[in-house]
Design a protein around this motif. Structure first.
Motif, PDB file in Angstrom:
ATOM      1  N   VAL A   1       0.808  -1.230   0.000  1.00  0.00           N
ATOM      2  CA  VAL A   1       0.000   0.000   0.000  1.00  0.00           C
ATOM      3  C   VAL A   1       0.846   1.287   0.000  1.00  0.00           C
ATOM      4  O   VAL A   1       0.564   2.203  -0.776  1.00  0.00           O
ATOM      5  N   PRO A   2       1.928   1.395   0.825  1.00  0.00           N
ATOM      6  CA  PRO A   2       2.703   2.658   0.775  1.00  0.00           C
ATOM      7  C   PRO A   2       3.292   2.944  -0.619  1.00  0.00           C
ATOM      8  O   PRO A   2       3.240   4.074  -1.093  1.00  0.00           O
ATOM      9  N   GLU A   3       3.824   1.900  -1.281  1.00  0.00           N
ATOM     10  CA  GLU A   3       4.402   2.114  -2.618  1.00  0.00           C
ATOM     11  C   GLU A   3       3.312   2.478  -3.634  1.00  0.00           C
ATOM     12  O   GLU A   3       3.493   3.340  -4.494  1.00  0.00           O
ATOM     13  N   VAL A   4       2.150   1.840  -3.501  1.00  0.00           N
ATOM     14  CA  VAL A   4       1.036   2.145  -4.407  1.00  0.00           C
ATOM     15  C   VAL A   4       0.549   3.575  -4.164  1.00  0.00           C
ATOM     16  O   VAL A   4       0.219   4.298  -5.112  1.00  0.00           O
ATOM     17  N   GLU A   5       0.546   4.011  -2.909  1.00  0.00           N
ATOM     18  CA  GLU A   5       0.133   5.397  -2.619  1.00  0.00           C
ATOM     19  C   GLU A   5       1.065   6.375  -3.334  1.00  0.00           C
ATOM     20  O   GLU A   5       0.599   7.313  -3.988  1.00  0.00           O
ATOM     21  N   ARG A   6       2.383   6.140  -3.226  1.00  0.00           N
ATOM     22  CA  ARG A   6       3.339   7.066  -3.868  1.00  0.00           C
ATOM     23  C   ARG A   6       3.162   7.044  -5.384  1.00  0.00           C
ATOM     24  O   ARG A   6       3.206   8.078  -6.053  1.00  0.00           O
ATOM     25  N   LEU A   7       2.924   5.848  -5.936  1.00  0.00           N
ATOM     26  CA  LEU A   7       2.741   5.734  -7.391  1.00  0.00           C
ATOM     27  C   LEU A   7       1.498   6.498  -7.850  1.00  0.00           C
ATOM     28  O   LEU A   7       1.534   7.236  -8.834  1.00  0.00           O
TER      29      LEU A   7
ATOM     30  N   ASP B   1       0.022   8.960  -6.336  1.00  0.00           N
ATOM     31  CA  ASP B   1       0.250  10.395  -6.170  1.00  0.00           C
ATOM     32  C   ASP B   1       1.040  10.940  -7.364  1.00  0.00           C
ATOM     33  O   ASP B   1       0.679  11.977  -7.936  1.00  0.00           O
ATOM     34  N   ALA B   2       2.081  10.213  -7.776  1.00  0.00           N
ATOM     35  CA  ALA B   2       2.887  10.654  -8.926  1.00  0.00           C
ATOM     36  C   ALA B   2       2.028  10.686 -10.189  1.00  0.00           C
ATOM     37  O   ALA B   2       2.092  11.639 -10.984  1.00  0.00           O
ATOM     38  N   ALA B   3       1.177   9.666 -10.390  1.00  0.00           N
ATOM     39  CA  ALA B   3       0.363   9.581 -11.612  1.00  0.00           C
ATOM     40  C   ALA B   3      -0.681  10.709 -11.647  1.00  0.00           C
ATOM     41  O   ALA B   3      -0.919  11.309 -12.705  1.00  0.00           O
ATOM     42  N   PHE B   4      -1.299  11.015 -10.502  1.00  0.00           N
ATOM     43  CA  PHE B   4      -2.330  12.062 -10.505  1.00  0.00           C
ATOM     44  C   PHE B   4      -1.715  13.458 -10.557  1.00  0.00           C
ATOM     45  O   PHE B   4      -2.304  14.364 -11.157  1.00  0.00           O
ATOM     46  N   PHE B   5      -0.513  13.621  -9.973  1.00  0.00           N
ATOM     47  CA  PHE B   5       0.167  14.918 -10.113  1.00  0.00           C
ATOM     48  C   PHE B   5       0.504  15.149 -11.592  1.00  0.00           C
ATOM     49  O   PHE B   5       0.242  16.217 -12.142  1.00  0.00           O
ATOM     50  N   ASP B   6       1.034  14.117 -12.230  1.00  0.00           N
ATOM     51  CA  ASP B   6       1.375  14.199 -13.658  1.00  0.00           C
ATOM     52  C   ASP B   6       0.121  14.495 -14.496  1.00  0.00           C
ATOM     53  O   ASP B   6       0.142  15.342 -15.394  1.00  0.00           O
TER      54      ASP B   6
ATOM     55  N   GLU C   1      -4.560   9.183   4.863  1.00  0.00           N
ATOM     56  CA  GLU C   1      -5.978   8.828   4.646  1.00  0.00           C
ATOM     57  C   GLU C   1      -6.109   7.853   3.476  1.00  0.00           C
ATOM     58  O   GLU C   1      -6.876   6.899   3.521  1.00  0.00           O
ATOM     59  N   TRP C   2      -5.379   8.147   2.409  1.00  0.00           N
ATOM     60  CA  TRP C   2      -5.415   7.297   1.208  1.00  0.00           C
ATOM     61  C   TRP C   2      -4.985   5.876   1.559  1.00  0.00           C
ATOM     62  O   TRP C   2      -5.635   4.900   1.175  1.00  0.00           O
ATOM     63  N   ARG C   3      -3.888   5.769   2.330  1.00  0.00           N
ATOM     64  CA  ARG C   3      -3.386   4.437   2.699  1.00  0.00           C
ATOM     65  C   ARG C   3      -4.419   3.697   3.560  1.00  0.00           C
ATOM     66  O   ARG C   3      -4.633   2.504   3.381  1.00  0.00           O
TER      67      ARG C   3
END
Ligand SMILES: CC(C)(COP(=O)(O)OP(=O)(O)OC[C@H]1O[C@@H](n2cnc3c(N)ncnc32)[C@H](O)[C@@H]1OP(=O)(O)O)[C@@H](O)C(=O)NCCC(=O)NCCS
Length: 296
Positions: free
Chosen positions: A15-21, A23-28, A51-53
């Motif tokens: 879950v932590p790695e998926v959260e970062r991924l 976040d990067a995809a939606f920022f992009d 919250e997301w996690r």
């Protein structure tokens, strides 16, 4: 990305790695689709990431066969999170790492999540404006309903007195599940465990109409459902009253079936924009209803 990536069920430790991924995809995505007049794209704050996690851990726990990652030697390349509630399949999150998109990873992930919905009569997705995403959804048989967003500060003088709304609690879950079944054809069920912890809940429970709203931290609705427009309107005013007078507040995910929400936002001079889609299968746009991005 090597050619030999594979798709496997997501585990809580992903879950932590998926959260970062994501976040990067939606920022992009926000940078690619940025419009003049909109706030500058931002990464999730640590509070929003936490919250997301919590939400995704909850879904991995309750819907393990709906949550998938694509992985190669370098780590997680993409992820999809879906759930089943009553007879509806719902997509909560879907992203592929920027730079690796458009090569078929997303299609495999969505197919894995959709298989979890085999036999479901209805499907629901809060879709972004990403052209590849909406291509995937339409090709999977979803009808794309464009949605709108209201944004702006709400002047105290514009707020009417709302009398029928009370604070809610976990004891209101049966009422909320009943409203959701009437309005969107599926209860939120176990999702109220996460929602009641994360958001203020306001409720209307009267013989003439019932409904509820989870109120976002900055005010405005995170999720709102009601059995009639009058009740929905009261709940929306209550959610807007929770905003700070000088801070812009948002009412996202307004489909054309929910003009009562447009009328509230326009009455207090909020700006109206188009934003994203509600993608549905076997279902008309719910009303009066403002869905949430994650739990719909
Ligand atoms: C949506 C997303 C998960 C899809 O993953 P992906 O790996 O890019 O998906 P795929 O490569 O399997 O499929 C993308 C499709 O769009 C097409 N495509 C690629 N670039 C495109 C563009 N600029 N415009 C339109 N279509 C495009 C691809 O050709 C492909 O279609 P095809 O398989 O029929 O040829 C990914 O693009 C993403 O993370 N987007 C940003 C976050 C987002 O919006 N997520 C959806 C939330 S609702």
């Amino acid at each position: 990305m090597t050619a030999d990536y594979f798709v496997r069920p997501m585990t809580p430790t992903d879950v932590p790695e998926v959260e970062r991924l994501t976040d990067a995809a939606f920022f992009d995505l926000d940078v690619r689709t940025h419009r003049a007049g909109w706030p500058a794209p931002e990464h999730r704050s640590e509070a929003r990431a936490a919250e997301w996690r919590a939400r995704v851990r909850h879904l991995v726990q309750h819907d393990p066969r709906g949550c998938w990652v694509a992985e190669d030697d370098s780590g997680v390349l993409g992820a999809t999170v879906s759930m089943r509630r009553d007879t509806t399949w719902l997509l909560a999150a879907y992203a592929v790492r920027p730079g690796l998109q458009g090569r078929g990873v997303g299609r495999q992930l969505l197919d894995a999540a959709l298989a979890y919905g085999d036999g479901c009569l209805h499907g629901m997705i809060a879709a972004s404006e990403d052209p590849p995403a909406v291509r995937r959804y339409r090709l999977a048989g979803f009808t794309l309903h464009p949605t709108m967003l209201l944004r702006g500060p709400v002047a105290r003088a514009d707020l009417p007195v709302v009398e029928r709304v009370r604070e809610g609690s976990a004891g209101d879950v049966p009422l909320m599940d009943s409203v959701d079944r009437q309005v969107r054809g599926a209860a939120h069920g176990v999702d109220h465990e996460v929602l009641t912890r994360a958001y203020r809940l306001v409720v209307v429970d009267r013989p003439t109409g019932s409904g509820y709203a989870y109120v976002a931290a900055r005010g405005g609705p995170y999720l709102l459902a009601a059995t009639n427009r009058r009740t929905a309107t009261d709940l929306l005013w209550e959610a807007l009253a929770a905003s700070s007078p000088d801070e812009p507040v948002e009412v996202p995910h307004v489909s054309a079936a929910n003009e009562w929400a447009l009328d509230v936002g326009l009455a207090c001079r909020m700006q109206l924009w188009t934003s994203g889609y509600l993608a549905l299968r076997g279902l008309k746009p719910p009303a009066p209803y403002l869905h949430s991005g994650h739990f719909l």
